[in-house]
Design a protein around this motif. Structure first.
Motif, PDB file in Angstrom:
ATOM      1  N   THR A   1       0.853  -1.183   0.000  1.00  0.00           N
ATOM      2  CA  THR A   1       0.000   0.000   0.000  1.00  0.00           C
ATOM      3  C   THR A   1       0.888   1.232   0.000  1.00  0.00           C
ATOM      4  OG1 THR A   1      -0.083   0.029   2.417  1.00  0.00           O
ATOM      5  CG2 THR A   1      -1.872  -1.120   1.270  1.00  0.00           C
ATOM      6  N   ALA A   2       0.323   2.364  -0.367  1.00  0.00           N
ATOM      7  CA  ALA A   2       1.091   3.598  -0.437  1.00  0.00           C
ATOM      8  C   ALA A   2       1.471   4.055   0.968  1.00  0.00           C
ATOM      9  CB  ALA A   2       0.282   4.684  -1.130  1.00  0.00           C
ATOM     10  N   ALA A   3       2.711   4.510   1.124  1.00  0.00           N
ATOM     11  CA  ALA A   3       3.192   4.990   2.416  1.00  0.00           C
ATOM     12  C   ALA A   3       3.030   6.503   2.506  1.00  0.00           C
ATOM     13  CB  ALA A   3       4.667   4.622   2.595  1.00  0.00           C
ATOM     14  N   SER A   4       3.022   7.001   3.714  1.00  0.00           N
ATOM     15  CA  SER A   4       2.926   8.433   3.946  1.00  0.00           C
ATOM     16  C   SER A   4       4.179   9.130   3.429  1.00  0.00           C
ATOM     17  CB  SER A   4       2.779   8.700   5.445  1.00  0.00           C
ATOM     18  OG  SER A   4       2.917  10.074   5.718  1.00  0.00           O
ATOM     19  N   THR A   5       3.999  10.277   2.799  1.00  0.00           N
ATOM     20  CA  THR A   5       5.157  11.022   2.301  1.00  0.00           C
ATOM     21  C   THR A   5       5.880  11.734   3.433  1.00  0.00           C
ATOM     22  OG1 THR A   5       3.762  12.940   1.850  1.00  0.00           O
ATOM     23  CG2 THR A   5       4.140  11.381   0.042  1.00  0.00           C
ATOM     24  N   LYS A   6       5.241  11.825   4.600  1.00  0.00           N
ATOM     25  CA  LYS A   6       5.852  12.508   5.733  1.00  0.00           C
ATOM     26  C   LYS A   6       6.604  11.547   6.651  1.00  0.00           C
ATOM     27  CE  LYS A   6       2.405  16.184   5.803  1.00  0.00           C
ATOM     28  NZ  LYS A   6       3.073  16.974   4.857  1.00  0.00           N
ATOM     29  N   ALA A   7       6.643  10.276   6.305  1.00  0.00           N
ATOM     30  CA  ALA A   7       7.318   9.289   7.141  1.00  0.00           C
ATOM     31  C   ALA A   7       8.830   9.515   7.094  1.00  0.00           C
ATOM     32  CB  ALA A   7       6.988   7.876   6.668  1.00  0.00           C
ATOM     33  N   ILE A   8       9.463   9.286   8.219  1.00  0.00           N
ATOM     34  CA  ILE A   8      10.926   9.348   8.285  1.00  0.00           C
ATOM     35  C   ILE A   8      11.456   8.092   7.615  1.00  0.00           C
ATOM     36  CG2 ILE A   8      12.900   9.385   9.844  1.00  0.00           C
ATOM     37  CD1 ILE A   8      11.024  10.782  11.881  1.00  0.00           C
ATOM     38  N   ARG A   9      12.447   8.247   6.749  1.00  0.00           N
ATOM     39  CA  ARG A   9      12.930   7.120   5.955  1.00  0.00           C
ATOM     40  C   ARG A   9      14.308   6.656   6.401  1.00  0.00           C
ATOM     41  NH1 ARG A   9       9.640   6.813   1.218  1.00  0.00           N
ATOM     42  NH2 ARG A   9       8.258   8.589   1.159  1.00  0.00           N
ATOM     43  N   LEU A  10      14.395   5.359   6.629  1.00  0.00           N
ATOM     44  CA  LEU A  10      15.667   4.689   6.908  1.00  0.00           C
ATOM     45  C   LEU A  10      15.992   3.833   5.694  1.00  0.00           C
ATOM     46  CD1 LEU A  10      15.152   3.410  10.548  1.00  0.00           C
ATOM     47  CD2 LEU A  10      17.109   4.702   9.762  1.00  0.00           C
ATOM     48  N   TYR A  11      17.229   3.856   5.248  1.00  0.00           N
ATOM     49  CA  TYR A  11      17.646   3.094   4.075  1.00  0.00           C
ATOM     50  C   TYR A  11      18.664   2.039   4.475  1.00  0.00           C
ATOM     51  CZ  TYR A  11      15.560   6.945   1.487  1.00  0.00           C
ATOM     52  OH  TYR A  11      14.684   7.870   1.002  1.00  0.00           O
ATOM     53  N   ILE A  12      18.523   0.845   3.911  1.00  0.00           N
ATOM     54  CA  ILE A  12      19.514  -0.213   4.077  1.00  0.00           C
ATOM     55  C   ILE A  12      19.914  -0.643   2.671  1.00  0.00           C
ATOM     56  CG2 ILE A  12      20.076  -2.425   5.115  1.00  0.00           C
ATOM     57  CD1 ILE A  12      17.571  -2.116   6.854  1.00  0.00           C
ATOM     58  N   ASP A  13      21.191  -0.468   2.311  1.00  0.00           N
ATOM     59  CA  ASP A  13      21.610  -0.860   0.971  1.00  0.00           C
ATOM     60  C   ASP A  13      22.004  -2.328   0.938  1.00  0.00           C
ATOM     61  OD1 ASP A  13      24.124  -0.932   2.106  1.00  0.00           O
ATOM     62  OD2 ASP A  13      24.930   0.741   0.954  1.00  0.00           O
ATOM     63  N   ASN A  14      22.374  -2.806  -0.258  1.00  0.00           N
ATOM     64  CA  ASN A  14      22.631  -4.238  -0.420  1.00  0.00           C
ATOM     65  C   ASN A  14      23.861  -4.731   0.329  1.00  0.00           C
ATOM     66  OD1 ASN A  14      24.432  -2.974  -2.058  1.00  0.00           O
ATOM     67  ND2 ASN A  14      23.873  -4.043  -3.926  1.00  0.00           N
ATOM     68  N   SER A  15      24.730  -3.822   0.774  1.00  0.00           N
ATOM     69  CA  SER A  15      25.878  -4.248   1.583  1.00  0.00           C
ATOM     70  C   SER A  15      25.557  -4.208   3.074  1.00  0.00           C
ATOM     71  CB  SER A  15      27.094  -3.370   1.272  1.00  0.00           C
ATOM     72  OG  SER A  15      26.833  -2.030   1.643  1.00  0.00           O
ATOM     73  N   GLY A  16      24.345  -3.790   3.439  1.00  0.00           N
ATOM     74  CA  GLY A  16      23.925  -3.779   4.835  1.00  0.00           C
ATOM     75  C   GLY A  16      24.163  -2.464   5.547  1.00  0.00           C
ATOM     76  N   ASP A  17      24.674  -1.443   4.840  1.00  0.00           N
ATOM     77  CA  ASP A  17      24.893  -0.134   5.455  1.00  0.00           C
ATOM     78  C   ASP A  17      23.559   0.582   5.627  1.00  0.00           C
ATOM     79  OD1 ASP A  17      27.642  -0.545   5.475  1.00  0.00           O
ATOM     80  OD2 ASP A  17      27.880   0.306   3.472  1.00  0.00           O
ATOM     81  N   THR A  18      23.411   1.292   6.744  1.00  0.00           N
ATOM     82  CA  THR A  18      22.160   1.962   7.081  1.00  0.00           C
ATOM     83  C   THR A  18      22.342   3.475   6.951  1.00  0.00           C
ATOM     84  OG1 THR A  18      21.805   0.207   8.692  1.00  0.00           O
ATOM     85  CG2 THR A  18      20.349   2.081   8.821  1.00  0.00           C
ATOM     86  N   TYR A  19      21.316   4.158   6.418  1.00  0.00           N
ATOM     87  CA  TYR A  19      21.350   5.605   6.208  1.00  0.00           C
ATOM     88  C   TYR A  19      20.090   6.229   6.796  1.00  0.00           C
ATOM     89  CZ  TYR A  19      24.893   4.396   2.756  1.00  0.00           C
ATOM     90  OH  TYR A  19      26.000   3.896   2.143  1.00  0.00           O
ATOM     91  N   LEU A  20      20.248   7.402   7.398  1.00  0.00           N
ATOM     92  CA  LEU A  20      19.130   8.183   7.916  1.00  0.00           C
ATOM     93  C   LEU A  20      19.339   9.611   7.454  1.00  0.00           C
ATOM     94  CD1 LEU A  20      16.616   8.404   9.761  1.00  0.00           C
ATOM     95  CD2 LEU A  20      18.167   8.880  11.645  1.00  0.00           C
ATOM     96  N   ASP A  21      18.381  10.169   6.752  1.00  0.00           N
ATOM     97  CA  ASP A  21      18.496  11.516   6.177  1.00  0.00           C
ATOM     98  C   ASP A  21      19.721  11.662   5.283  1.00  0.00           C
ATOM     99  OD1 ASP A  21      16.186  12.515   7.258  1.00  0.00           O
ATOM    100  OD2 ASP A  21      17.164  13.344   9.033  1.00  0.00           O
ATOM    101  N   GLY A  22      20.044  10.616   4.556  1.00  0.00           N
ATOM    102  CA  GLY A  22      21.157  10.679   3.619  1.00  0.00           C
ATOM    103  C   GLY A  22      22.523  10.504   4.236  1.00  0.00           C
ATOM    104  N   GLN A  23      22.573  10.372   5.547  1.00  0.00           N
ATOM    105  CA  GLN A  23      23.845  10.220   6.242  1.00  0.00           C
ATOM    106  C   GLN A  23      23.992   8.793   6.742  1.00  0.00           C
ATOM    107  OE1 GLN A  23      26.028  12.749   6.402  1.00  0.00           O
ATOM    108  NE2 GLN A  23      24.570  13.999   5.259  1.00  0.00           N
ATOM    109  N   PRO A  24      25.185   8.211   6.571  1.00  0.00           N
ATOM    110  CA  PRO A  24      25.385   6.861   7.115  1.00  0.00           C
ATOM    111  C   PRO A  24      25.226   6.871   8.635  1.00  0.00           C
ATOM    112  CG  PRO A  24      27.295   7.597   5.835  1.00  0.00           C
ATOM    113  CD  PRO A  24      26.351   8.728   5.913  1.00  0.00           C
ATOM    114  N   ILE A  25      24.632   5.803   9.157  1.00  0.00           N
ATOM    115  CA  ILE A  25      24.377   5.736  10.596  1.00  0.00           C
ATOM    116  C   ILE A  25      24.583   4.291  11.056  1.00  0.00           C
ATOM    117  CG2 ILE A  25      21.906   5.371  10.271  1.00  0.00           C
ATOM    118  CD1 ILE A  25      21.446   7.035  12.799  1.00  0.00           C
ATOM    119  N   ARG A  26      25.152   4.143  12.220  1.00  0.00           N
ATOM    120  CA  ARG A  26      25.330   2.810  12.815  1.00  0.00           C
ATOM    121  C   ARG A  26      24.001   2.365  13.412  1.00  0.00           C
ATOM    122  NH1 ARG A  26      30.407   0.963  11.585  1.00  0.00           N
ATOM    123  NH2 ARG A  26      31.907   2.648  11.747  1.00  0.00           N
TER     124      ARG A  26
END
Length: 136
Positions: free
Chosen positions: A52-77
């Motif tokens: 289903t469609a997600a809210s555009t105001k949701a805070i986004r966390l990214y996990i790339d294929n190597s397992g690195d995590t990003y929050l607001d475009g910045q790498p984060i542990r």
């Protein structure tokens, strides 16, 4: 008969109120527009039939294929996610977090990130997928 000499009066139009209104409208449209920025990560999102469609105001966390995590475009542990998300959630109107992940990310890593988001106080944590009907 003697006519009075006509003095040429110069008509000036004051455009400063017009300029003020243009700037006010510009500021209004800039503030009222929602800017959604996705990171430029090359992610192959998993597919789901119940997407289903997600809210555009949701805070986004990214996990790339190597397992690195990003929050607001910045790498984060992973161990820092909880405190940073707690700060973001306290100032955000939306209490939801969307985890955008690659299809090849291990389930353990995804569960770890979702768990940190829930511990930070997010009321709604979702995982971004691709609708199977549209992924043909």
């Amino acid at each position: 008969m003697r006519f009075r000499e006509r003095t040429d009066t110069e008509q000036n139009v004051d455009i400063s109120p017009l300029i003020d209104m243009v700037f006010i409208l510009l500021i209004f449209f800039m503030v009222s527009t929602t800017f959604v920025k996705d990171m430029k990560l090359d992610l192959e999102r998993p597919t789901a039939s119940s997407a289903t469609a997600a809210s555009t105001k949701a805070i986004r966390l990214y996990i790339d294929n190597s397992g690195d995590t990003y929050l607001d475009g910045q790498p984060i542990r992973v161990w820092v996610i909880q405190s940073r998300l707690r700060d973001l959630l306290s100032t955000s109107a939306s209490q939801s977090v969307l985890v955008v992940t690659d299809d090849q990310v291990p389930a353990g890593r995804l569960v770890e990130v979702v768990d940190q988001a829930r511990r930070a106080g997010a009321q709604d944590v979702g995982v971004a997928t691709v609708d199977e009907a549209g992924a043909g």
